[in-house]
Write a protein that holds these residues in place. Structure first.
Motif, short mmCIF file in Angstrom:
data_model
loop_
_atom_site.label_atom_id
_atom_site.label_comp_id
_atom_site.label_asym_id
_atom_site.label_seq_id
_atom_site.Cartn_x
_atom_site.Cartn_y
_atom_site.Cartn_z
N VAL A 8 0.85 -1.13 0.12
CA VAL A 8 -0.10 0.09 -0.22
C VAL A 8 0.93 1.25 -0.08
O VAL A 8 0.49 2.30 -0.65
N PHE A 9 1.97 1.14 0.46
CA PHE A 9 2.86 2.45 0.94
C PHE A 9 4.14 2.44 -0.04
O PHE A 9 4.83 3.51 0.12
N ARG A 10 3.91 1.62 -1.23
CA ARG A 10 5.13 1.58 -1.94
C ARG A 10 4.87 2.78 -2.60
O ARG A 10 3.93 3.15 -3.19
N ALA A 127 3.96 3.82 15.54
CA ALA A 127 2.61 3.64 14.81
C ALA A 127 2.78 4.61 13.93
O ALA A 127 3.29 5.86 13.60
N ARG A 128 2.13 4.21 12.58
CA ARG A 128 2.17 5.14 11.28
C ARG A 128 1.75 6.68 11.49
O ARG A 128 2.24 7.54 11.11
N ILE A 129 0.83 6.73 12.31
CA ILE A 129 0.20 7.97 12.56
C ILE A 129 1.17 8.82 13.46
O ILE A 129 0.83 10.22 13.36
N ALA A 130 2.26 8.30 13.95
CA ALA A 130 3.07 9.21 14.68
C ALA A 130 3.60 10.50 13.60
O ALA A 130 3.77 11.67 14.49
N LEU A 212 -2.32 -7.48 11.41
CA LEU A 212 -2.27 -7.66 12.80
C LEU A 212 -1.30 -6.58 13.29
O LEU A 212 -0.11 -6.40 12.89
N GLN A 213 -1.96 -5.76 14.28
CA GLN A 213 -0.98 -4.85 15.00
C GLN A 213 -0.76 -5.20 16.43
O GLN A 213 -1.61 -5.31 17.24
N LEU A 214 0.46 -5.50 16.60
CA LEU A 214 0.70 -5.70 18.10
C LEU A 214 1.35 -4.66 18.75
O LEU A 214 2.38 -3.96 18.21
N ALA A 231 -5.36 9.77 19.50
CA ALA A 231 -6.73 9.51 19.07
C ALA A 231 -6.65 9.53 17.53
O ALA A 231 -6.11 10.29 16.54
N HIS A 232 -7.43 8.40 17.22
CA HIS A 232 -7.67 7.96 15.53
C HIS A 232 -8.90 7.47 15.44
O HIS A 232 -9.26 6.67 16.52
N THR A 233 -9.18 7.23 14.26
CA THR A 233 -10.12 6.04 13.86
C THR A 233 -9.47 5.14 12.93
O THR A 233 -8.46 5.53 12.43
N ASP A 234 -10.00 3.86 13.20
CA ASP A 234 -9.19 2.78 12.19
C ASP A 234 -9.81 3.08 10.77
O ASP A 234 -10.93 3.30 10.58
N SER A 235 -9.03 2.79 9.71
CA SER A 235 -9.58 2.85 8.29
C SER A 235 -10.19 1.54 7.84
O SER A 235 -10.64 1.35 6.86
N THR A 236 -10.47 0.62 8.57
CA THR A 236 -11.01 -0.85 8.57
C THR A 236 -12.60 -0.84 8.12
O THR A 236 -13.30 0.00 8.53
C1 LIG Z 1 -3.89 -1.71 7.25
C2 LIG Z 1 -3.50 -0.85 8.22
C3 LIG Z 1 -4.20 0.04 9.23
C4 LIG Z 1 -3.43 0.96 9.87
C5 LIG Z 1 -2.47 1.24 8.97
C6 LIG Z 1 -2.17 -0.22 8.17
O1 LIG Z 1 -1.50 0.04 6.95
C7 LIG Z 1 -1.25 -0.90 9.27
C8 LIG Z 1 -1.25 -0.58 10.62
C9 LIG Z 1 -2.65 0.08 10.95
C10 LIG Z 1 -2.51 1.14 12.03
C11 LIG Z 1 -2.55 0.32 13.54
C12 LIG Z 1 -2.38 1.46 14.45
C13 LIG Z 1 -3.46 2.61 14.52
C14 LIG Z 1 -3.40 2.96 13.02
C15 LIG Z 1 -4.32 4.19 12.91
C16 LIG Z 1 -1.93 3.00 12.44
O2 LIG Z 1 -1.25 4.09 12.51
O3 LIG Z 1 -1.58 1.97 11.97
C17 LIG Z 1 -3.70 1.90 12.07
C18 LIG Z 1 -3.91 2.09 10.54
C19 LIG Z 1 -5.45 2.34 10.18
O4 LIG Z 1 -6.36 1.82 10.74
O5 LIG Z 1 -5.54 3.53 9.32
#
Ligand SMILES: C=C1C[C@]23C[C@@]1(O)CC[C@H]2[C@@]12CCC[C@@](C)(C(=O)O1)[C@H]2[C@@H]3C(=O)O
Ligand SMILES: O=C(O)CCC(=O)C(=O)O
Ligand SMILES: [Fe+2]
Length: 358
Positions: A8-10, A127-130, A212-214, A231-236
């Motif tokens: 996805v992030f390539r 976390a990616r959102i950092a 899977l996020q540990l 604070a965030h919402t998940d993209s799922t």
């Molecule tokens: C499939 C994904 C949802 C996620 C981004 C990712 O590519 C993999 C990590 C997921 C996660 C887990 C922690 C919170 C979050 C917001 C993040 O930074 O990485 C979620 C992402 C998401 O739901 O958008």
């Protein structure tokens, strides 16, 4: 072949300072870079917390005959609920918790051997959102998409195969549970399999994929000034979360502010994600949530982030759209949405919203 979650992030690198990840256990004081003030956490506008009412997200027994309606109600009001009698063996929950504890207990230098790359999804890091925040979060994470074999071999030269088996079994169980939950929620809205053919219950579930996020939130010297996960919402579509016996997860509700989700042994937390909000034409709420930290106990959580394969376009179910209105959102694949979110974070949903022509 549609882009897989792994890719996805390539072409969308994110610069995150994994290599500066500290050995949290060596920090006796909270460094300034970890001190959050209320204005550091304002990207999503959470309501201020009025005095606590004791209200909490519902705990739903999946064996209850009315479970579908209870789930539907929870998705509309909270965007989150806990489940009991979900059918996932307790031993498997204990195994995934053990694996998670063992991973984060490794020395930092070993964990960094499996560091997430700038364009990758899988691996160890923050976390990616950092990247959207000025302050650092008091946590470390490990993301798994596809087979964890290569990363696990670097982490555990001896035991990696056993740990791969646990992840495979856990994902298998979660996949079935997630599809069951989605259909219980949809049926409560009167949506049937003919309305969402791509997600048919008779399929082999290959229309879905997951990460899977540990997560590990170490003991923190000044928990009130630190943030575990902002604070965030998940993209799922849905996220199924296992938390160990240490509280920390909070969900936001407009009328109640931040509400702590108490750990209930053996149960799982379910979050509505942004894609389910879109599919339900806004009827289900994607829950704003965050994780706080603790002065005496480390916290572990395992999030199963579940959505559709990248060739599936998600758009509001026509049956849920009024004939005189536009659907609330344009159609979007999970890949497109994750990329939008990686760039625009809290504005991602509004960027795909349809606006009524004046
Ligand atoms: C499939 C994904 C949802 C996620 C981004 C990712 O590519 C993999 C990590 C997921 C996660 C887990 C922690 C919170 C979050 C917001 C993040 O930074 O990485 C979620 C992402 C998401 O739901 O958008
Ligand atoms: O640790 C938690 O309770 C929350 C984790 C989370 O929100 C996530 O991984 O997306
Ligand atoms: Fe989350």
């Amino acid at each position: 072949m549609p882009a897989m979650l792994t890719d996805v992030f390539r072409g969308h690198p994110i610069h995150l300072p994994h290599s500066h990840q500290p050995d949290f256990t060596s920090l006796r004081e909270l460094p300034d870079s970890y001190k959050w003030t209320p204005k550091d956490d304002l990207l999503f506008a959470a309501a201020p917390s009025p005095p606590a009412t004791g209200e909490n997200i519902p705990l739903i027994d999946l064996d209850h005959p009315d479970a579908a309606n209870q789930i539907g109600h929870a998705c509309r009001t909270w965007g989150a609920f806990q489940i009991a009698n979900h059918g996932v063996p307790l031993g498997l929950l204990q195994d995934i918790e053990f694996l998670t504890g063992s991973l984060f207990g490794l020395p930092v230098q070993r964990k960094l051997k499996a560091a997430r790359s700038e364009t990758g999804v899988s691996g160890y890091g923050v976390a990616r959102i950092a990247s959207f925040f000025n302050k650092k979060m008091w946590s470390e994470g490990f993301t798994i998409t596809g087979s964890p074999l290569n990363d696990f071999r670097k982490l555990w030269p001896q035991l990696h195969l056993n740990y791969c088996d646990i992840v495979e079994e856990y994902e298998e169980q979660m996949k079935k549970l997630a599809s069951k939950l989605m259909w219980l929620a949809l049926k409560s809205l009167g949506v049937s399999e003919e309305d969402v053919e791509w997600a048919s219950l008779n399929s082999d579930l290959n229309w879905a994929q997951a990460a899977l996020q540990l997560n590990h939130y170490p003991v923190c010297p000044e928990p009130d000034r630190a943030m575990g996960l902002a604070a965030h919402t998940d993209s799922t579509l849905l996220t199924i979360l296992y938390q160990n016996n240490t509280a920390g997860l909070q969900v936001s509700r407009d009328d109640l502010g931040w509400v702590t989700v108490p750990p209930v042994p053996g149960s799982l937390v379910v979050n509505v994600g942004d894609l389910f909000h879109i599919l339900s034409n806004g009827l289900f709420k994607s829950v704003l949530h965050r994780a706080r930290v603790n002065q005496t106990r480390a916290r572990l959580s395992v999030a199963f982030l579940w959505g559709p394969q990248s060739d599936i376009k998600i758009s509001p179910v026509p049956k849920l759209v009024s004939p005189v209105e536009l659907p609330l959102y344009r159609s979007v694949t999970w890949t497109e949405y994750l990329r939008t979110k990686a760039t625009h974070f809290n504005k991602a949903l509004s960027m795909i919203r349809n606006h009524r022509e004046e």
